[in-house]
Design a protein around this motif. Sequence first.
Motif, mmCIF file in Angstrom:
data_model
loop_
_atom_site.group_PDB
_atom_site.id
_atom_site.type_symbol
_atom_site.label_atom_id
_atom_site.label_comp_id
_atom_site.label_asym_id
_atom_site.label_seq_id
_atom_site.Cartn_x
_atom_site.Cartn_y
_atom_site.Cartn_z
ATOM 1 N N SER B 84 0.790 -1.010 -0.233
ATOM 2 C CA SER B 84 -0.115 0.003 0.064
ATOM 3 C C SER B 84 0.791 1.139 -0.136
ATOM 4 C CB SER B 84 -0.444 0.034 1.420
ATOM 5 O OG SER B 84 -1.389 1.283 1.630
ATOM 6 N N ILE B 85 0.484 2.996 -0.671
ATOM 7 C CA ILE B 85 1.445 3.266 -0.832
ATOM 8 C C ILE B 85 0.830 4.251 0.289
ATOM 9 C CG2 ILE B 85 2.179 3.206 -3.415
ATOM 10 C CD1 ILE B 85 -0.087 5.415 -4.600
ATOM 11 N N LEU B 86 -0.141 4.182 1.069
ATOM 12 C CA LEU B 86 -1.665 5.275 2.033
ATOM 13 C C LEU B 86 -0.865 5.300 3.331
ATOM 14 C CD1 LEU B 86 -4.873 3.687 1.028
ATOM 15 C CD2 LEU B 86 -4.160 4.739 -0.400
ATOM 16 N N ILE B 87 -0.241 6.223 3.707
ATOM 17 C CA ILE B 87 0.232 6.709 4.781
ATOM 18 C C ILE B 87 -1.223 6.074 5.814
ATOM 19 C CG2 ILE B 87 0.548 8.322 6.713
ATOM 20 C CD1 ILE B 87 1.134 10.033 4.119
ATOM 21 N N PRO B 88 -0.929 5.047 6.696
ATOM 22 C CA PRO B 88 -1.406 4.312 7.731
ATOM 23 C C PRO B 88 -2.345 5.438 8.971
ATOM 24 C CG PRO B 88 0.061 3.380 8.308
ATOM 25 C CD PRO B 88 0.460 4.632 6.992
ATOM 26 N N GLU B 89 -1.281 6.386 9.188
ATOM 27 C CA GLU B 89 -2.433 7.437 10.421
ATOM 28 C C GLU B 89 -3.227 7.838 9.766
ATOM 29 O OE1 GLU B 89 1.426 7.422 10.138
ATOM 30 O OE2 GLU B 89 1.936 5.548 11.578
ATOM 31 N N THR B 91 -6.584 9.911 7.573
ATOM 32 C CA THR B 91 -7.842 8.990 6.987
ATOM 33 C C THR B 91 -7.720 9.282 5.686
ATOM 34 O OG1 THR B 91 -8.602 11.403 6.836
ATOM 35 C CG2 THR B 91 -8.423 10.049 9.078
ATOM 36 N N VAL B 92 -8.854 8.568 5.673
ATOM 37 C CA VAL B 92 -8.745 7.683 3.442
ATOM 38 C C VAL B 92 -8.562 9.668 3.359
ATOM 39 C CG1 VAL B 92 -9.952 7.189 1.311
ATOM 40 C CG2 VAL B 92 -9.916 5.458 3.562
ATOM 41 N N GLU B 93 -9.362 10.482 3.946
ATOM 42 C CA GLU B 93 -10.154 11.086 3.092
ATOM 43 C C GLU B 93 -8.243 11.861 2.814
ATOM 44 O OE1 GLU B 93 -12.623 13.925 5.015
ATOM 45 O OE2 GLU B 93 -13.061 15.160 3.331
ATOM 46 N N ASP B 94 -8.078 12.072 3.385
ATOM 47 C CA ASP B 94 -6.484 13.138 3.916
ATOM 48 C C ASP B 94 -5.854 12.870 2.995
ATOM 49 O OD1 ASP B 94 -6.234 13.686 7.214
ATOM 50 O OD2 ASP B 94 -7.162 14.145 5.538
ATOM 51 N N ASN B 95 -5.370 11.247 2.233
ATOM 52 C CA ASN B 95 -4.127 10.112 1.534
ATOM 53 C C ASN B 95 -4.842 10.595 -0.089
ATOM 54 O OD1 ASN B 95 -2.557 8.329 2.466
ATOM 55 N ND2 ASN B 95 -4.316 7.687 3.515
ATOM 56 N N LEU B 96 -6.070 10.231 -0.225
ATOM 57 C CA LEU B 96 -6.738 11.162 -1.175
ATOM 58 C C LEU B 96 -6.617 13.010 -1.798
ATOM 59 C CD1 LEU B 96 -10.573 9.083 -1.550
ATOM 60 C CD2 LEU B 96 -7.947 8.373 -2.692
ATOM 61 N N LYS B 128 -9.297 5.641 9.057
ATOM 62 C CA LYS B 128 -8.150 6.173 9.197
ATOM 63 C C LYS B 128 -7.464 4.453 8.362
ATOM 64 C CE LYS B 128 -6.490 8.357 13.126
ATOM 65 N NZ LYS B 128 -6.806 7.701 14.788
ATOM 66 N N VAL B 129 -6.485 4.943 7.242
ATOM 67 C CA VAL B 129 -6.104 4.320 6.552
ATOM 68 C C VAL B 129 -5.799 2.661 7.252
ATOM 69 C CG1 VAL B 129 -4.326 3.071 4.901
ATOM 70 C CG2 VAL B 129 -5.427 5.182 4.759
ATOM 71 N N LYS B 130 -5.500 2.426 8.770
ATOM 72 C CA LYS B 130 -4.673 1.141 9.700
ATOM 73 C C LYS B 130 -5.746 0.459 9.277
ATOM 74 C CE LYS B 130 -4.778 3.783 13.182
ATOM 75 N NZ LYS B 130 -3.106 4.211 14.479
ATOM 76 N N ASN B 131 -7.273 0.788 9.509
ATOM 77 C CA ASN B 131 -8.609 0.697 10.241
ATOM 78 C C ASN B 131 -9.398 -0.699 9.081
ATOM 79 O OD1 ASN B 131 -7.995 1.205 12.947
ATOM 80 N ND2 ASN B 131 -9.404 2.914 12.725
ATOM 81 N N LEU B 132 -8.367 -0.304 8.056
ATOM 82 C CA LEU B 132 -9.386 -0.800 6.732
ATOM 83 C C LEU B 132 -8.751 -1.960 6.775
ATOM 84 C CD1 LEU B 132 -8.820 2.771 4.242
ATOM 85 C CD2 LEU B 132 -10.825 2.016 5.114
ATOM 86 N N SER B 133 -9.617 -2.987 5.651
ATOM 87 C CA SER B 133 -9.443 -4.006 5.379
ATOM 88 C C SER B 133 -9.246 -3.411 3.848
ATOM 89 C CB SER B 133 -10.957 -4.885 5.038
ATOM 90 O OG SER B 133 -11.797 -4.349 3.435
ATOM 91 N N GLY B 134 -8.348 -5.693 4.404
ATOM 92 C CA GLY B 134 -7.109 -5.592 2.933
ATOM 93 C C GLY B 134 -8.058 -5.287 1.513
ATOM 94 N N GLY B 135 -9.263 -5.507 1.231
ATOM 95 C CA GLY B 135 -10.072 -5.109 0.270
ATOM 96 C C GLY B 135 -10.005 -3.459 0.040
ATOM 97 N N MET B 136 -10.579 -2.532 0.701
ATOM 98 C CA MET B 136 -10.910 -0.796 1.161
ATOM 99 C C MET B 136 -9.664 -0.786 0.926
ATOM 100 S SD MET B 136 -12.654 1.017 0.794
ATOM 101 C CE MET B 136 -14.273 0.148 0.788
ATOM 102 N N ASN B 137 -8.389 -1.095 1.310
ATOM 103 C CA ASN B 137 -6.792 -0.634 0.708
ATOM 104 C C ASN B 137 -7.099 -0.854 0.004
ATOM 105 O OD1 ASN B 137 -4.317 -0.472 1.191
ATOM 106 N ND2 ASN B 137 -4.562 -0.125 3.321
ATOM 107 N N LYS B 138 -7.269 -1.721 -0.790
ATOM 108 C CA LYS B 138 -6.519 -2.030 -2.007
ATOM 109 C C LYS B 138 -7.451 -1.129 -3.370
ATOM 110 C CE LYS B 138 -3.859 -4.493 -3.998
ATOM 111 N NZ LYS B 138 -2.858 -4.467 -4.148
#
Lengths: 404, 226
Positions: B84-89, B91-96, B128-138
């Motif tokens: 994953s290239i997302l920053i785990p700490e 949120t999804v919104e912040d990463n996007l 937060k990204v670290k709380n996402l499932s594998g599928g949602m993370n992808k």
Amino acid sequence: MYCRWIFFWLNMKKFIRLLPAIVLETILFGLLLLGVGTYASKAVYGEKAVGEIRVGIVSEGEDKMTDMLLKFVESMDSVRDTVSFVRLSEEEARRRIADEDIYAAVVIPEGMVDSIITGENVPVTILLGGIYSRAETEVFVQFTKAGAKLLTTAQAGIYAADAFCVENGWRDGISWTENYLNEAYLKIALERTSLFKEKEVRAVSGVGLGDYYGISLLLAFLSFAGLAFGRYMETESGERERLYICRGLGRRQQYLLETAAFSGVFALLGMVVSVPVYLFMIKLGDSSFEASWAWVWMTAVWISAGIFIRALIQVFGNHAAGIGVSFAVLMAMMTASGIFIPPAFLPLWAEKAGTYMPYPWWMEEITAVLQGRFDWAAAGKIVFMTGIFLAAGMLVPERRGRKE
Amino acid sequence: MELEIKDIRKSYGRKLVLRQVSMHVQAGMCTGIIGANGCGKSTLLKILAGVEKAGGGSIFVDGKELKKPVREMARYAGYIPQESILIPELTVEDNLKLWAGFGDRRENKKNLARLCGQFQVEGFLKEKVKNLSGGMNKRVNIVCALIHDPALLLMDEPSAALDLVFKEELKGYINDFTSRGGSVLISSHDEGEIGACGRLWAIRDGQAFGVPETMTMTEIIAEYMK
């Protein structure tokens, strides 16, 4: 431009979100260190604090010369501050050592002074308590070794002075010369103990002990908090970081922006923790601090400390090495700079090395600002040092990347 | 977008991973790369994404050679790596927001709104990204890769360790992407993904070999994956 701003802002957000967990970790770590420090100080100092060293004097026979010598030594300022003597019999001395009432006893044989003059040198016996602190034992052993060495030297010097007086027809002056030299030699032998009175034994001058430890312990606590952020910093160029480069945000820019974000949050933490502590110290009454707008300059010191910590972790290239080695470096620097023990107690090379490290400069600037002044010299050194660490954090990983 | 690569080389220290890799990716088609573990599939994708620099060779986009492939490929390609290239700490919104901040912000914002709906990410923006499932993370990773509307999608084992539902959805999305003229280059061990590719290339001994269309899956595995 926007992508740099959003990168900076989101990194700041990340570090702010981590603050509660970091502060809690640091407190737990501090408690652990406190426990270790308490245990270590008990091992070194025993159950008793280092204060006055009480020594028994057992004088065999009635020897006026020995009495005079002892009275002279007792009257010296440097000895009086550290050691107190009590006249005892040998039996009583042994009993009181066993009861830990006195630290040691010196058994002076009859005619000791005469024996020194004649060169017979009847030895003095020292009785030591077995369970007193190692620090005190070491201090006392050093005193007696220094004294014994000096007596030998003094003896030779006095004989030489006697011969000089005789050769030059100054026989009347022999007695005066010997007294003068005796006094001079004794003063030199015990010079070290005057350290406490004459020399500043702290890393920063012009500040009381309470204020000194108020600054140094807070600096130490916050430095460890800064290290705790280490595992959330990007030290290696992973795929994410390389994709940023593809998108136009270079490696150096990433490092600078992340460092700026971390330092900003670290400065926020520093101010939020330290200002109430220092205001409280002023309220307690016994502080040289003055509340003023100059305290805003402390932010610059915390930013500098944040850049330093970030650079340390960046230079080592991975979290485990970065945090581990950074911790060791911080501990060495704090010790050499006099945060835990006064630098005057360290070997000379360590004391000198400490003056070139960031900690004394940070402490000097914080002290100045808290006292309502601005220390331009310390500020200049801090700016210079911060620039070096910023450059090191950028350039060392680049060199490492090229080698790979 | 048509992609041509010629004689790509890559070494890691003394280890030569890619010797002389040449292949062709047709526009509007899903092309697969297969091979045994460690043969260089991921390395090739990283080179095409601009994440790694090739040791030699050329890359052509629509017949034109790229002079600075690392920077230029970033314009054309969206890359979905294994990790994953997302920053785990955050949120999804912040990463996007971060990925949408590169390039044309206005266009990216429009694309982002569309993609969030398409990949059903809207309900997870505050997570937060670290709380996402594998599928949602992808899914979020895919959205990040597509924000700047690339013409080429590079996917490195996209459905590894993910459930069948996600695999079906991914197939559907790839078909949709290629039907709109986009090209997909996918590295995979998954039979379903391999089967969905219009063309297959196999990496073996540092070289690329076109896989004949007549070969069955069993023959492909026996020939190229061991």
